[in-house]
Design a protein around this motif. Structure first.
Motif, PDB file in Angstrom:
ATOM      1  N   THR B  79     -42.552  -9.508  54.348  1.00 46.31           N
ATOM      2  CA  THR B  79     -41.516 -10.168  53.541  1.00 46.31           C
ATOM      3  C   THR B  79     -42.126 -11.244  52.640  1.00 46.31           C
ATOM      4  N   PRO B  83     -45.313  -6.151  46.953  1.00 47.51           N
ATOM      5  CA  PRO B  83     -46.160  -4.983  46.695  1.00 47.51           C
ATOM      6  C   PRO B  83     -45.716  -4.207  45.441  1.00 47.51           C
ATOM      7  N   PHE B  85     -46.432  -0.490  44.199  1.00 46.91           N
ATOM      8  CA  PHE B  85     -47.083   0.751  44.622  1.00 46.91           C
ATOM      9  C   PHE B  85     -47.439   1.598  43.407  1.00 46.91           C
ATOM     10  N   LYS B  89     -42.312   3.820  44.241  1.00 41.99           N
ATOM     11  CA  LYS B  89     -41.401   3.794  45.396  1.00 41.99           C
ATOM     12  C   LYS B  89     -40.062   3.141  45.077  1.00 41.99           C
ATOM     13  N   ILE B  91     -35.919   3.438  44.653  1.00 45.03           N
ATOM     14  CA  ILE B  91     -34.913   4.208  45.390  1.00 45.03           C
ATOM     15  C   ILE B  91     -34.001   4.924  44.393  1.00 45.03           C
ATOM     16  N   GLU B  98     -30.146  -2.937  41.454  1.00 45.51           N
ATOM     17  CA  GLU B  98     -30.034  -2.710  42.901  1.00 45.51           C
ATOM     18  C   GLU B  98     -31.417  -2.561  43.534  1.00 45.51           C
ATOM     19  N   LEU B 102     -32.866  -5.038  46.254  1.00 43.46           N
ATOM     20  CA  LEU B 102     -33.110  -4.459  47.585  1.00 43.46           C
ATOM     21  C   LEU B 102     -34.287  -5.133  48.294  1.00 43.46           C
ATOM     22  N   GLY B 103     -35.295  -5.512  47.509  1.00 45.17           N
ATOM     23  CA  GLY B 103     -36.461  -6.159  48.107  1.00 45.17           C
ATOM     24  C   GLY B 103     -36.185  -7.563  48.630  1.00 45.17           C
ATOM     25  N   ARG B 105     -32.846  -8.468  49.932  1.00 45.41           N
ATOM     26  CA  ARG B 105     -31.584  -8.510  50.706  1.00 45.41           C
ATOM     27  C   ARG B 105     -31.747  -9.055  52.118  1.00 45.41           C
ATOM     28  N   ARG B 150     -39.434  -5.920  41.128  1.00 43.43           N
ATOM     29  CA  ARG B 150     -39.026  -5.984  42.535  1.00 43.43           C
ATOM     30  C   ARG B 150     -40.023  -6.825  43.350  1.00 43.43           C
ATOM     31  N   ARG B 154     -38.990 -11.569  44.557  1.00 40.63           N
ATOM     32  CA  ARG B 154     -38.828 -12.248  45.846  1.00 40.63           C
ATOM     33  C   ARG B 154     -39.783 -13.426  46.045  1.00 40.63           C
TER      34      ARG B 154
END
Lengths: 297, 222
Positions: B79, B83, B85, B89, B91, B98, B102-103, B105, B150, B154
């Motif tokens: 967390t 990353p 990738f 990756k 969704i 979203e 998502l990363g 939430r 993403r 965070r």
């Protein structure tokens, strides 16, 4: 807990997306669990109705005593006979039902079909003594009645009661078997659907794991999906069963007006609560099993 | 931030992906990892993320020892990592916003903060106008920028980016590298694997690591 409350909207949206992405298979799941729950709902309702009928018949357990014609001609003898019967242990009440009352009762029972009675020139019914008794003491009461002088014939509803009891017992056993079958099949269906969902979303799950999401966060939408699918099936089943029960009540009310059915609203409400609770529990258990089985492989 | 001592990674088929490397990355370091395909760049990042574990040696990331027995702690450690990738990756079936949110939430952020961080990150990669688009409708370059958004949204302590400029044109690639560099001041370490050696600068705090056949053959402070 905060993780779930702050993400409630996200979880429901995820479930919506998952259902949308596999709409056909999820619709089939709702339909098949709905049919299974419908069978369960009808068995539960049948069980309920028969138990209620047995209860009512038991409460109204009565014996009709037909007296010799000689006694019936003499009012004083009839009164003395009634007093003798009242004295028997287990008899709660005894009263004479005369020919007119017997006739009127039959008119009430037959309803629209009562016109058939007008075919008789004379009143075809005899006077009799109606007894309310304690059901547990039916055997000694019958024994004493048959030995009373002046009693021509005794009619009791023990046989009917026994048959109803047997039907209720059979429905209870079938009900238990159906609940077990419904439990197993729903759990299997839902756990397979969850496994399928997990398999379809493997990449997403893997990504969430790489991002550090807790397992519970990843699993919760799948748990919710299983729960919503079975609740959907439950709603479908309750709707179908409500319609079917209402239809059956209408069908039975005409030809069998004397069957003491429970009020339809009460029956539907009770059945609905049982089926919906069961669908929620089975959905949760099925989803959980699906998740556990995937985690173990 | 990262301490590797005598770390090797050998796959079950016998292939040695990483061979006895020593490495130290400090907070605020910008590390470029270069080398030919198959040299072990991605394997190195996988070790830092806890996707693979060292078969020999000791590796510590953000104070967490990286070994198989620590999976739940490593999950928690992730967390704090942003990353990016190689294969993005993202969704599918979800929008750009979203995916970025998502990363975050499960990071205990207030809902408002979540949206604000996602919006800022998308603005930084130049994709705020695509926030409502489904990710499957994006180009490769746009997908890569969403993956970067993403990761940075965070506000991680460590950014691990595997070929983050691989699908971008020169201007976008420079912008992305500048974006990564902006985290250095916040003491976030950034490790980037890349083939685009012409975009690498040698400013202060920049390290260059040359990988070859699993060995870390060259390291230089900028």
């Amino acid at each position: 807990m905060k993780l779930f409350s702050s993400n409630a909207g996200y979880f429901f949206k995820e479930v919506k997306t998952m259902i949308r992405l596999n709409l056909f298979s999820n619709s089939l799941t709702i339909f098949s669990t709905g049919l299974i729950f419908f069978i369960l709902a009808m068995i539960i309702s049948g069980w309920w109705v028969s138990s209620r009928v047995v209860d009512v018949v038991q409460k109204e357990a009565e014996i009709n005593v037909y007296l010799d014609d000689e006694i019936l001609k003499n009012n004083t003898a009839v009164i003395q006979m009634v007093e003798s019967i009242k004295g028997i242990e287990g008899v709660q009440a005894a009263r004479v039902v005369d020919q007119d009352e017997a006739y009127n009762r039959m008119v009430e029972i037959l309803g629209k079909e009562a016109s058939v009675l007008s075919k008789f020139d004379d009143n075809p019914f005899s006077s009799f003594v109606e007894l309310k008794i304690n059901l547990q003491e039916i055997d000694p009461v019958l024994e004493k009645l048959t030995h009373l002088v002046g009693v021509e014939h005794v009619r009791d509803n023990r046989e009917v009661l026994e048959r109803l009891r047997n039907i209720a017992e059979a429905l209870r056993v079938v009900g238990i078997l159906v609940v077990a079958a419904v439990g197993i099949s729903t759990t299997v269906i839902i756990s397979h659907i969850i496994r399928l969902g997990i398999s379809n979303n493997k990449e997403q799950i893997n990504t969430l794991r790489l991002l550090g999401a807790p397992e519970l966060f990843i699993a919760f939408p799948f748990l919710l999906e299983g729960l919503l699918l079975t609740i959907g099936g439950g709603i479908l089943a309750v709707s179908l069963a409500t319609f079917s029960i209402s239809y059956l009540y209408v069908q039975m009310a005409g030809p069998l007006p004397f069957i003491p059915l429970p009020p339809v609203k009460e029956l539907v409400f009770g059945m609905g609560i049982v089926v919906m609770s069961l669908s929620a529990v089975l959905g949760f258990v099925g989803s959980l099993l699906g998740l556990v089985s995937v985690n173990n492989h | 931030m990262i301490k590797a001592k005598g770390v090797s990674l050998r796959f079950p088929n016998g292939t040695v992906a990483i061979n006895n490397i020593d490495l130290q990355v400090e907070p605020g370091d910008m590390v470029y990892v270069i080398g030919p395909s198959g040299s072990g760049k991605t394997s190195l990042l996988k070790l830092f993320m806890g996707i693979e574990y060292p078969t020999i040696g000791s590796l510590e990331v953000l104070g967490q020892q990286m070994d198989k027995g620590q999976t739940s702690r490593i999950r928690q450690l992730r967390t704090s990592i942003g990353p990016v990738f190689q294969e993005f990756k993202l969704i599918k079936g979800r929008t750009v916003a979203e995916n970025v949110m998502l990363g975050m939430r499960f990071l205990d952020l207030p809902q408002g903060q979540l949206k604000e961080n996602a919006h800022d990150a998308l603005a930084k990669v130049g994709l705020e106008h695509k926030a409502s688009s489904l990710v499957e409708n994006l180009s490769w370059g746009e997908s890569q920028r969403v993956a970067i958004a993403r990761a940075v949204a965070r506000k991680p302590l460590l950014i691990l980016a595997d070929e983050p400029t691989g699908n971008l044109d020169k201007d976008n690639a420079i912008n992305i590298l500048e974006l990564f560099k902006s985290f250095i001041d916040q003491k976030t370490s950034v490790i980037i694997t890349t083939h685009a050696t012409h975009l690498i600068d040698t400013e202060k705090h920049c390290k260059l690591i040359q990988m070859n056949k699993g060995t870390l053959s060259w390291e230089r402070l900028g």
